[in-house]
Structures are given as structure tokens and as C-alpha cells.
Design a protein around this motif. Structure first.
Motif, PDB file in Angstrom:
ATOM      1  N   THR A  11      -4.572  -1.060  -5.152  1.00 45.84           N
ATOM      2  CA  THR A  11      -5.005  -0.521  -3.865  1.00 45.84           C
ATOM      3  C   THR A  11      -6.434  -0.923  -3.515  1.00 45.84           C
ATOM      4  O   THR A  11      -6.757  -1.099  -2.335  1.00 45.84           O
TER       5      THR A  11
ATOM      6  N   GLN B 183       2.767   1.826  -3.309  1.00 43.69           N
ATOM      7  CA  GLN B 183       1.908   2.365  -4.368  1.00 43.69           C
ATOM      8  C   GLN B 183       1.658   3.858  -4.152  1.00 43.69           C
ATOM      9  O   GLN B 183       1.636   4.647  -5.106  1.00 43.69           O
ATOM     10  N   ALA B 184       1.462   4.250  -2.890  1.00 42.42           N
ATOM     11  CA  ALA B 184       1.217   5.663  -2.587  1.00 42.42           C
ATOM     12  C   ALA B 184       2.432   6.525  -2.905  1.00 42.42           C
ATOM     13  O   ALA B 184       2.317   7.616  -3.486  1.00 42.42           O
TER      14      ALA B 184
ATOM     15  N   LEU C  94      -6.103  -4.381  -2.108  1.00 43.23           N
ATOM     16  CA  LEU C  94      -5.471  -4.317  -0.793  1.00 43.23           C
ATOM     17  C   LEU C  94      -6.481  -3.913   0.275  1.00 43.23           C
ATOM     18  O   LEU C  94      -6.462  -4.434   1.405  1.00 43.23           O
ATOM     19  N   TYR C  95      -7.361  -2.987  -0.073  1.00 41.40           N
ATOM     20  CA  TYR C  95      -8.375  -2.528   0.885  1.00 41.40           C
ATOM     21  C   TYR C  95      -9.383  -3.627   1.185  1.00 41.40           C
ATOM     22  O   TYR C  95      -9.777  -3.822   2.337  1.00 41.40           O
TER      23      TYR C  95
ATOM     24  N   ALA D 208       0.828  -1.213   0.000  1.00 44.21           N
ATOM     25  CA  ALA D 208       0.000   0.000   0.000  1.00 44.21           C
ATOM     26  C   ALA D 208       0.855   1.253   0.000  1.00 44.21           C
ATOM     27  O   ALA D 208       0.624   2.187  -0.793  1.00 44.21           O
TER      28      ALA D 208
ATOM     29  N   ALA E 205      -4.529   0.717   4.632  1.00 45.53           N
ATOM     30  CA  ALA E 205      -4.870   0.508   3.217  1.00 45.53           C
ATOM     31  C   ALA E 205      -5.771   1.620   2.703  1.00 45.53           C
ATOM     32  O   ALA E 205      -5.612   2.094   1.564  1.00 45.53           O
TER      33      ALA E 205
ATOM     34  N   ALA F 133      -3.690   4.851   2.178  1.00 42.13           N
ATOM     35  CA  ALA F 133      -2.861   4.746   0.984  1.00 42.13           C
ATOM     36  C   ALA F 133      -3.711   4.845  -0.275  1.00 42.13           C
ATOM     37  O   ALA F 133      -3.319   5.492  -1.259  1.00 42.13           O
ATOM     38  N   MET F 134      -4.880   4.224  -0.244  1.00 41.72           N
ATOM     39  CA  MET F 134      -5.797   4.289  -1.375  1.00 41.72           C
ATOM     40  C   MET F 134      -6.220   5.728  -1.637  1.00 41.72           C
ATOM     41  O   MET F 134      -6.315   6.172  -2.782  1.00 41.72           O
TER      42      MET F 134
ATOM     43  N   GLY G  90      -7.658   5.158  -6.826  1.00 39.22           N
ATOM     44  CA  GLY G  90      -7.389   4.197  -5.764  1.00 39.22           C
ATOM     45  C   GLY G  90      -8.502   3.209  -5.520  1.00 39.22           C
ATOM     46  O   GLY G  90      -8.261   2.099  -5.017  1.00 39.22           O
TER      47      GLY G  90
END
Length: 554
Positions: free
Chosen positions: A419, A324-325, A422-423, A321, A401, A404-405, A412
Motif C-alpha cells: 500500500t 489489500q484493504a 501504491l500511494y 489497493a 490509495a 485503502a492505506m 499501511g
């Protein structure tokens, strides 16, 4: 990097437009080389000898085709085929080839067996690091890998079963064929504990095991059977001597199907690549593992190992996460400059990285304790550490998560971006293998039944005594809270919170990066009230903290 202006409409006779100021996909990077928190943990906790192999595997896990397999395994979830076209009962779950390829990759790397097959200094740390890298590809298929890994200590309780099963369970290969286990060279193990009426209260299980000449016959049901195409399952059932543990194969030794008809697959919010089934047991053959009436004791080591992997898997989710952010913020421009150059985004990214730093440090320290379980102090530390770590790290991951999304904005939440997955996957580890309340109560159980675990915990924290006033004050408050036994169960989550935070702070203080330790202490121990992501105090070296997680560095 400057944003390109949109092309004029006249340049595009079809009325389309140029895409600009969009972030390219993150792929082709080395997951190990760019993860300073993981590299520090590997070196500090005794697995420096594995760095060349981890560098190799970090490159493998960053390949575009590997990342694509994770997406495909989720885009095409498993399907239950209860009967063949002629009406014969087959109870087969079909997976997308990408899922099978990820399973083959993980098992060929020894993620299910390496520390058992080749124990030694840092073996569990090295395996934990590799599992962490692998989990970032896709988390669902890691469930049967973890269960196979965790089953080994429990299977050893039955020497006859261990002799027959463990060589094939430990094999570094994957055989997905639907055929009797004696005909296969590699086997996987699942488990079925949960029943409708009991959930985590397994002593309320109603499945009955009746002894016979060849073993036991199990009659009942399981509400969650994880990875139903595994070759056998560890299950709890009520035997004449009480709740007991059994190994239940999918095929009988004579080549006939064991009567384990699958009722349906669960339609889950996350973990969708992995099949979870409801199953009936219609006189299914099972073999006793451990003693009758000691089922919980037999299964507890497996549960401890699966909870440990939940810590690693959730840490891996945090890593993917934040990476990616950071990648997005390094490419995306808003209001005239890159997001990563804007102070508020720096605050958020550094805060997310700090969460990961604490998670990795705690997970790797528990891996080191697992490597030294022959030492009483380390065994005791592991007993409390898995309960605390599983509670805290897995509990923190869903919000991590989400934040970050949010860094990716609208992209996101789109399924083409990892993402979103991931969430959806983030709550799974927090719920399975003992949800938050179960874990917090297990912390109290450990403190109450084995008081020495607190002494081992305290001895670990004592290594940082005097290193920082904030940590000293937090440890003193923790000791006072633990000494107050009034309404202890009511306060169980608060106690688990403080056990986790003080241990993470201690481990980071003992680490090599002073900027991380200072920021963690200031934000987690030095602030009053609730801590919201992106509210780090001023004066911290946020740029160097972010750099520790930047996929472009390393």
C-alpha cells in the motif's frame, strides 16, 4: 476467527513475544477469478473468449515469486552508468534482475502488441484486462510496455520504418542487451517529448532537426526521456517545415552509438523502478515519421494510447489497493470483532469498491470502442472517452490509495506493505501524459473541434434514459452545463467530472449488478455537496459490493 491471547513472558526466556492479530501477506490468489468487476467487463465488452487465458494469467500474477519481483524492482532502483571504468562513454542504465523478469513476462504475454498482431473482436478488451492484471504486480516497468504498444500506430505513418521496425517491436520476447538494434530480434520504443521550457506545451520545444542525406540530425535536449534503455524513441523537434515527429534510435545502423548522452536519472517520488532521464542530443540521427510540420498529428495516436493505458494502470492501482484493504479487514480484529464485520469499515470498503467498479467499467468500454474504431461513432466516443477517463480515473486514484492505506493503519505506510508503494505511484498517471488541467482542456478541445463527439457521447448515455431518475437528472444537468459556453475553460474540470460520472453511472446501470448501480447512483449522483469516502447512504447492500472484490472469493 478469534484473536489469540499473548503468551506469558515466562514462555519466552529471551524476552520476545508472540505475534498475533496480524494479517498474513496476500499471495497465492487468482487476480482474475476474484475480481468480479473485471470479469463482468470482459464478458460484456466482447472478450469472453479470452477468459481461460485470463484465468491462467490471474493465477500467475498471484504467485508469491511474482509479487516479490515487484518489491525487488522498487527496492533496487535503476542506476546510471555514464562511463565504463576506462572512461569511455557508455550511457547505460542498469536494472535489478526482477525488473528485467517482469519486462520479459509482460512482453511474452503480448501486452505490447497483441491487438496489433492479432486484431479481432474483443482484442483490445482482452489485452486491457491482462495489462490490468499485470500492472498490479508493479507499475514502473509498465511504462516501456505501454510506450511500445502505443508507438505502433505512429510508426505506421512511415511505411519504410514500419517494415523494418514493427516485426521486431511486435515480437513476444525481450532483449535487454545493450547493442545495435539490427542485431536484436525484439525491440522496445520509448519517447522523449518534454523539454525544460515547455512541459506539456510541446510547440515551445527548441530541439532542432536538420535534414541530411540519411535522415535528420537532432540538436537539443529532453527534460524527460522515459525508459532510456529502449531501442529507439519518438521525439518532437523543429524541422524546416515546423514541429515534426522523429524516430531516434539509440544506435545508428552502422553500429555506432547515436550521440544521446544521458545527463542524469530523475529522483522521483514514485515510479522508482522505471528510469526517467534527462538527455542531450548532439546531432543524433532521427528519421521523419509523418510529414514535416505535422508532428503533433503524428504523435497524437501514441498519446491517445498511452492515456488509455493510464486509465487501465490507475484502475489496476485501485484494484490492488482495495484488495489489500479487504484482505486486511477480513483478518484483523478490533474491539472484539473483525474489521470487515463492523458497519463503518463496511461503508469505507464498499465505497472504495464502487470507485473501482466505475473505473473498470469506463476503461473496458473504451477498450471496446478501440476494438471498433472503424465505426465512426466508436472512434468519436474513444476521442472524448480517453480524455475524460484519463482525467477522472487517474485523478481519483491517489485519494483511493490513501483511503485503502488507512484501512491498514500504521502498517499501511510501511514500505514492506504494498500500500505504501501504491500511494507513491498513484499520482504518476495523473501527472504524466497530460496532467489534470491539460486533460480537462483536451475535453474542451474535442468538444470544440469535433462537435460530433458530444453526439456520440449523448447517444451512449441515451441507452439508459428512463432507467433511473437520478441518472436522468444528472444527464439533463450535464447537457445544460455543456450548452452554457460562458467561462467554459474556467469550468473545464467540473465539466470533465460530470462527463465521467454520468458515463460511469450509465455503464453500471447497464451492467448486471443492481446493488453496485444503486449504490453508485445514490452516492455519486444523489448526494449533495462533496462526497467523502465512507459516507454511503443507508439501505445499500454493502456486503455484496465488498464481496465482489474479496480475494478469498472466486
Amino acid at each position: 476467527m478469534s484473536a489469540q491471547p499473548p503468551a506469558s513472558p515466562s514462555a519466552h526466556p529471551n524476552g520476545t513475544h508472540r505475534v498475533f492479530n496480524q494479517t498474513p501477506p496476500l499471495c497465492g490468489h487468482n487476480l482474475y477469478a476474484s475480481d468480479q468487476a473485471l470479469r463482468d467487463g470482459v464478458r460484456r465488452y466482447g472478450a469472453h473468449w479470452a477468459e481461460d487465458d485470463l484465468q491462467r494469467y490471474g493465477e500467475v500474477c498471484g504467485r508469491p515469486e511474482m509479487i516479490e519481483r515487484g518489491f525487488l524492482a522498487n527496492r533496487f532502483p535503476p542506476q546510471l552508468q555514464s562511463h565504463d571504468r576506462n572512461g569511455h562513454r557508455i550511457d547505460r542504465v542498469e536494472y535489478h534482475p526482477a525488473y528485467q523478469q517482469l519486462m520479459q513476462l509482460g512482453l511474452s504475454e503480448g501486452l505490447h502488441s497483441a491487438p496489433w498482431s492479432a486484431p479481432g473482436r474483443g482484442a483490445h478488451v482482452a489485452r486491457a484486462a491482462k495489462y490490468y492484471l499485470h500492472s498490479q504486480l508493479e507499475s514502473g516497468h509498465c511504462c516501456p510496455i505501454t510506450m511500445t504498444f502505443a508507438a505502433v500506430p505512429t510508426l505506421r505513418l512511415n511505411p519504410q520504418l514500419a517494415r523494418e521496425w514493427l516485426p521486431k517491436v511486435s515480437a513476444r520476447s525481450y532483449d535487454s542487451s545493450n547493442r545495435p538494434y539490427p542485431d536484436k530480434s525484439a525491440l522496445t520504443i520509448g519517447m522523449g517529448m518534454t523539454e525544460k521550457q515547455g512541459g506539456s506545451d510541446v510547440r515551445a520545444n527548441t530541439t532542432v532537426a536538420t535534414p541530411t542525406m540519411d535522415g535528420y540530425l537532432l540538436q537539443g535536449h529532453k527534460w524527460f526521456l522515459s525508459a532510456p534503455m529502449c531501442d529507439a524513441f519518438l521525439m518532437l523537434a523543429q524541422a524546416p517545415g515546423g514541429l515534426s515527429c522523429f524516430l531516434v534510435p539509440r544506435w545508428r545502423p552502422d553500429g555506432s552509438k547515436n550521440p544521446l548522452p544521458l545527463q542524469r536519472l530523475k529522483n522521483k517520488a514514485g515510479n522508482v523502478s522505471n528510469a526517467s532521464a534527462e538527455v542531450e542530443l548532439h546531432g543524433a540521427l532521427g528519421w521523419l515519421v509523418g510529414d514535416e510540420g505535422r508532428g503533433v498529428n503524428a504523435i497524437i495516436e501514441m498519446v491517445a494510447a498511452t492515456r488509455f493505458d493510464c486509465m487501465i494502470g490507475s484502475s489496476a492501482g485501485q484494484r490492488q489497493a482495495i484488495v489489500q484493504a479487504i484482505h486486511h479487514a477480513s483478518h484483523r480484529q478490533a474491539f472484539g470483532k473483525r474489521l470487515i464485520d463492523q458497519p463503518l469499515m463496511q461503508n469505507v470498503l464498499a465505497d472504495l469498491q464502487l470507485e473501482l467498479e466505475g473505473s473498470v467499467a469506463l476503461s473496458m468500454r473504451m477498450a471496446q470502442a478501440l476494438d471498433h474504431q472503424d465505426e465512426e461513432s466508436q472512434r468519436l466516443l474513444m476521442r472524448l472517452g480517453t480524455a475524460v477517463g484519463k482525467y477522472w480515473i487517474c485523478k481519483r486514484t491517489p485519494h483511493h490509495a490513501y483511503e485503502a492505506m488507512e484501512c491498514l493503519g500504521g502498517n499501511g505506510v510501511v514500505e514492506e506493505f504494498i500500500t505504501a508503494r501504491l500511494y507513491r505511484d498513484a499520482p504518476i498517471n495523473a501527472i504524466w501524459e497530460g496532467s489534470g488541467n491539460i486533460q480537462a482542456l483536451d475535453v474542451l478541445r474535442a468538444l470544440g473541434k469535433v462537435p460530433e463527439v458530444l453526439q456520440a457521447w449523448d447517444a451512449e448515455l441515451e441507452q439508459s434514459a428512463g432507467a433511473d431518475p437520478l441518472l436522468d437528472q444528472a444527464v439533463t444537468r450535464l447537457r445544460d452545463q455543456l450548452a452554457d459556453r460562458e467561462q467554459r475553460q474556467y469550468r473545464a474540470r467540473a465539466l470533465a467530472d460530470q462527463l465521467a460520472l454520468t458515463m460511469q453511472a450509465h455503464l453500471l446501470v447497464q451492467g448486471a449488478d443492481s446493488a453496485v448501480a444503486e449504490a453508485f447512483l445514490a452516492s455519486r449522483l444523489g448526494c449533495s455537496g462533496a462526497h467523502s469516502t465512507g459516507t454511503l447512504p443507508g439501505g445499500l447492500d454493502v456486503k455484496s459490493i465488498i464481496a465482489r472484490g474479496d480475494p478469498a472469493i472466486g
